[in-house]
Design a protein around this motif. Sequence first.
Motif, PDB file in Angstrom:
ATOM      1  N   GLN A 148       0.820  -1.203   0.000  1.00 58.38           N
ATOM      2  CA  GLN A 148       0.000   0.000   0.000  1.00 58.38           C
ATOM      3  C   GLN A 148       0.860   1.261   0.000  1.00 58.38           C
ATOM      4  OE1 GLN A 148      -3.730  -0.040  -0.186  1.00 58.38           O
ATOM      5  NE2 GLN A 148      -2.710  -1.833  -1.038  1.00 58.38           N
ATOM      6  N   SER A 149       2.003   1.225   0.711  1.00 58.88           N
ATOM      7  CA  SER A 149       2.903   2.378   0.701  1.00 58.88           C
ATOM      8  C   SER A 149       3.487   2.587  -0.691  1.00 58.88           C
ATOM      9  CB  SER A 149       4.023   2.172   1.717  1.00 58.88           C
ATOM     10  OG  SER A 149       4.942   3.251   1.673  1.00 58.88           O
ATOM     11  N   LEU A 150       3.929   1.483  -1.314  1.00 64.03           N
ATOM     12  CA  LEU A 150       4.488   1.587  -2.662  1.00 64.03           C
ATOM     13  C   LEU A 150       3.409   2.002  -3.653  1.00 64.03           C
ATOM     14  CD1 LEU A 150       6.863   1.302  -4.548  1.00 64.03           C
ATOM     15  CD2 LEU A 150       6.455  -1.170  -4.638  1.00 64.03           C
ATOM     16  N   ARG A 151       2.206   1.508  -3.465  1.00 62.32           N
ATOM     17  CA  ARG A 151       1.075   1.903  -4.326  1.00 62.32           C
ATOM     18  C   ARG A 151       0.850   3.409  -4.255  1.00 62.32           C
ATOM     19  NH1 ARG A 151      -4.572   2.669  -4.258  1.00 62.32           N
ATOM     20  NH2 ARG A 151      -5.610   1.752  -6.069  1.00 62.32           N
ATOM     21  N   ALA A 152       0.854   3.963  -3.031  1.00 61.92           N
ATOM     22  CA  ALA A 152       0.654   5.402  -2.865  1.00 61.92           C
ATOM     23  C   ALA A 152       1.769   6.192  -3.529  1.00 61.92           C
ATOM     24  CB  ALA A 152       0.560   5.753  -1.379  1.00 61.92           C
ATOM     25  N   SER A 153       3.003   5.696  -3.408  1.00 55.60           N
ATOM     26  CA  SER A 153       4.142   6.373  -4.045  1.00 55.60           C
ATOM     27  C   SER A 153       3.997   6.372  -5.561  1.00 55.60           C
ATOM     28  CB  SER A 153       5.453   5.691  -3.651  1.00 55.60           C
ATOM     29  OG  SER A 153       5.713   5.832  -2.278  1.00 55.60           O
ATOM     30  N   ILE A 154       3.580   5.221  -6.104  1.00 60.09           N
ATOM     31  CA  ILE A 154       3.419   5.103  -7.554  1.00 60.09           C
ATOM     32  C   ILE A 154       2.325   6.034  -8.059  1.00 60.09           C
ATOM     33  CG2 ILE A 154       2.623   3.542  -9.381  1.00 60.09           C
ATOM     34  CD1 ILE A 154       4.130   1.296  -7.907  1.00 60.09           C
ATOM     35  N   LEU A 155       1.191   6.033  -7.370  1.00 62.13           N
ATOM     36  CA  LEU A 155       0.059   6.827  -7.831  1.00 62.13           C
ATOM     37  C   LEU A 155       0.275   8.327  -7.630  1.00 62.13           C
ATOM     38  CD1 LEU A 155      -2.948   4.617  -6.661  1.00 62.13           C
ATOM     39  CD2 LEU A 155      -1.886   4.739  -8.915  1.00 62.13           C
ATOM     40  N   GLY A 156       1.149   8.676  -6.688  1.00 62.02           N
ATOM     41  CA  GLY A 156       1.419  10.084  -6.440  1.00 62.02           C
ATOM     42  C   GLY A 156       2.680  10.597  -7.113  1.00 62.02           C
ATOM     43  N   ARG A 157       3.240   9.791  -8.000  1.00 61.32           N
ATOM     44  CA  ARG A 157       4.512  10.164  -8.622  1.00 61.32           C
ATOM     45  C   ARG A 157       4.352  11.349  -9.571  1.00 61.32           C
ATOM     46  NH1 ARG A 157       2.188   6.352 -11.735  1.00 61.32           N
ATOM     47  NH2 ARG A 157       2.469   6.487 -13.992  1.00 61.32           N
ATOM     48  N   SER A 158       5.438  12.014  -9.826  1.00 65.88           N
ATOM     49  CA  SER A 158       5.478  13.078 -10.819  1.00 65.88           C
ATOM     50  C   SER A 158       5.647  12.459 -12.203  1.00 65.88           C
ATOM     51  CB  SER A 158       6.649  14.012 -10.526  1.00 65.88           C
ATOM     52  OG  SER A 158       6.941  14.832 -11.634  1.00 65.88           O
ATOM     53  N   PRO A 159       5.101  13.098 -13.246  1.00 65.42           N
ATOM     54  CA  PRO A 159       5.300  12.577 -14.606  1.00 65.42           C
ATOM     55  C   PRO A 159       6.771  12.473 -14.998  1.00 65.42           C
ATOM     56  CG  PRO A 159       3.567  14.242 -14.583  1.00 65.42           C
ATOM     57  CD  PRO A 159       4.213  14.285 -13.229  1.00 65.42           C
ATOM     58  N   ARG A 160       7.624  13.213 -14.313  1.00 63.91           N
ATOM     59  CA  ARG A 160       9.056  13.191 -14.622  1.00 63.91           C
ATOM     60  C   ARG A 160       9.789  12.032 -13.948  1.00 63.91           C
ATOM     61  NH1 ARG A 160       7.595  18.274 -13.423  1.00 63.91           N
ATOM     62  NH2 ARG A 160       8.436  18.078 -11.311  1.00 63.91           N
ATOM     63  N   ASP A 161       9.134  11.368 -13.009  1.00 62.92           N
ATOM     64  CA  ASP A 161       9.787  10.280 -12.294  1.00 62.92           C
ATOM     65  C   ASP A 161      10.028   9.083 -13.218  1.00 62.92           C
ATOM     66  OD1 ASP A 161       9.888  11.646  -9.909  1.00 62.92           O
ATOM     67  OD2 ASP A 161       7.988  10.854  -9.169  1.00 62.92           O
ATOM     68  N   PRO A 162      11.133   8.353 -13.007  1.00 64.36           N
ATOM     69  CA  PRO A 162      11.388   7.161 -13.840  1.00 64.36           C
ATOM     70  C   PRO A 162      10.358   6.073 -13.567  1.00 64.36           C
ATOM     71  CG  PRO A 162      12.989   7.333 -12.057  1.00 64.36           C
ATOM     72  CD  PRO A 162      12.205   8.603 -12.038  1.00 64.36           C
ATOM     73  N   LEU A 163      10.152   5.189 -14.540  1.00 68.31           N
ATOM     74  CA  LEU A 163       9.177   4.111 -14.427  1.00 68.31           C
ATOM     75  C   LEU A 163       9.800   2.827 -13.882  1.00 68.31           C
ATOM     76  CD1 LEU A 163       7.164   4.577 -17.758  1.00 68.31           C
ATOM     77  CD2 LEU A 163       6.508   5.272 -15.454  1.00 68.31           C
ATOM     78  N   ARG A 164      11.086   2.713 -13.939  1.00 67.76           N
ATOM     79  CA  ARG A 164      11.751   1.495 -13.463  1.00 67.76           C
ATOM     80  C   ARG A 164      11.818   1.498 -11.940  1.00 67.76           C
ATOM     81  NH1 ARG A 164      15.924  -1.858 -15.970  1.00 67.76           N
ATOM     82  NH2 ARG A 164      16.902  -3.133 -14.357  1.00 67.76           N
ATOM     83  N   LEU A 165      11.429   0.378 -11.316  1.00 69.95           N
ATOM     84  CA  LEU A 165      11.529   0.241  -9.869  1.00 69.95           C
ATOM     85  C   LEU A 165      12.895  -0.318  -9.490  1.00 69.95           C
ATOM     86  CD1 LEU A 165       8.079  -1.275  -8.799  1.00 69.95           C
ATOM     87  CD2 LEU A 165       8.865   1.063  -8.492  1.00 69.95           C
ATOM     88  N   PRO A 166      13.345  -0.051  -8.261  1.00 65.29           N
ATOM     89  CA  PRO A 166      14.559  -0.720  -7.785  1.00 65.29           C
ATOM     90  C   PRO A 166      14.362  -2.238  -7.767  1.00 65.29           C
ATOM     91  CG  PRO A 166      13.967   1.126  -6.362  1.00 65.29           C
ATOM     92  CD  PRO A 166      12.809   0.910  -7.283  1.00 65.29           C
ATOM     93  N   THR A 167      15.430  -2.983  -7.589  1.00 64.54           N
ATOM     94  CA  THR A 167      15.335  -4.438  -7.529  1.00 64.54           C
ATOM     95  C   THR A 167      14.585  -4.880  -6.268  1.00 64.54           C
ATOM     96  OG1 THR A 167      17.400  -4.696  -6.297  1.00 64.54           O
ATOM     97  CG2 THR A 167      17.549  -4.618  -8.721  1.00 64.54           C
ATOM     98  N   GLU A 168      14.152  -6.137  -6.250  1.00 66.15           N
ATOM     99  CA  GLU A 168      13.488  -6.670  -5.061  1.00 66.15           C
ATOM    100  C   GLU A 168      14.364  -6.500  -3.826  1.00 66.15           C
ATOM    101  OE1 GLU A 168      12.558 -10.719  -5.773  1.00 66.15           O
ATOM    102  OE2 GLU A 168      10.759 -10.306  -6.961  1.00 66.15           O
ATOM    103  N   GLU A 169      15.644  -6.796  -3.966  1.00 67.83           N
ATOM    104  CA  GLU A 169      16.565  -6.690  -2.833  1.00 67.83           C
ATOM    105  C   GLU A 169      16.691  -5.241  -2.351  1.00 67.83           C
ATOM    106  OE1 GLU A 169      17.152  -8.253  -5.653  1.00 67.83           O
ATOM    107  OE2 GLU A 169      17.214 -10.356  -5.021  1.00 67.83           O
ATOM    108  N   GLN A 170      16.765  -4.303  -3.295  1.00 68.04           N
ATOM    109  CA  GLN A 170      16.869  -2.891  -2.924  1.00 68.04           C
ATOM    110  C   GLN A 170      15.590  -2.408  -2.239  1.00 68.04           C
ATOM    111  OE1 GLN A 170      17.812  -1.459  -6.858  1.00 68.04           O
ATOM    112  NE2 GLN A 170      19.986  -1.197  -6.380  1.00 68.04           N
TER     113      GLN A 170
END
Length: 249
Positions: free
Chosen positions: A23-45
């Motif tokens: 849910q935290s990651l969902r909120a970050s994704i949905l609230g992102r800026s259009p300039r933010d990159p689309l690639r997520l960090p690795t699972e480990e990161q």
Amino acid sequence: MTSFAPDSIVLNRKLPLWYQVSQSLRASILGRSPRDPLRLPTEEQLAGHYGVSVLTMRQALKELEDEGLITRHRRRGTFIEPSARRGTPVRLLGSVDAIVAQQSGMTTELLDHGRTPVPAKIADHFPDLGEVATYHRLRSDEKTGEPTNHARNYVRPELAERIDREDLVRWPMTKVLRDVVGADISRITDTVEARLADPETARLLEVPLLSPILHYTGITFDAAGRALDVAVIHYRGDRFSFTVTLEAT
């Protein structure tokens, strides 16, 4: 390639960790800026960022993948899906981050704001106040432009003095109060009931008069038990469903 940087979260050990992380990651994704990159960090990161195991992180990502918010490619990585439909699920499981997530991911228009005497219907929540700050917003689907809900927030005036109206267009009120204003949010109570659309709601949500809607009331409290914000939201009944999970203690 630069990776998307999600927000941080303080985990509640009484709730499923994978759910809080998703849910935290969902909120970050949905609230992102259009300039933010689309690639997520690795699972480990990501696991290191949230302080959870890789297995827990994998379960959280599977939740977002099932929702269509991310896509996972072997050897290439995990990417935010820019065309994913946002805002339909509203899931309540007891964490502030879940509330932030449910309010995220829509285009928001601030219709009006100001101060008003405390309305009688919420007077019990603000017994020490004569007036409250009010914000009225209309939220629409980012992809289709279709109105999905309209919300009125009644906020303590001393908190409203620190609210930037531009933040309310970008973020949910809960996130603004917690992360921008620095309010000490202890708990949020939610009530959902079926109603019929009144003339204002029918006009704003573009639905027939007296059609079914979902009427949501959320009350945000601080550690002293004072109400900080009362949110009254009308959702289109054909666009939202609520899932409530209760944990045995």
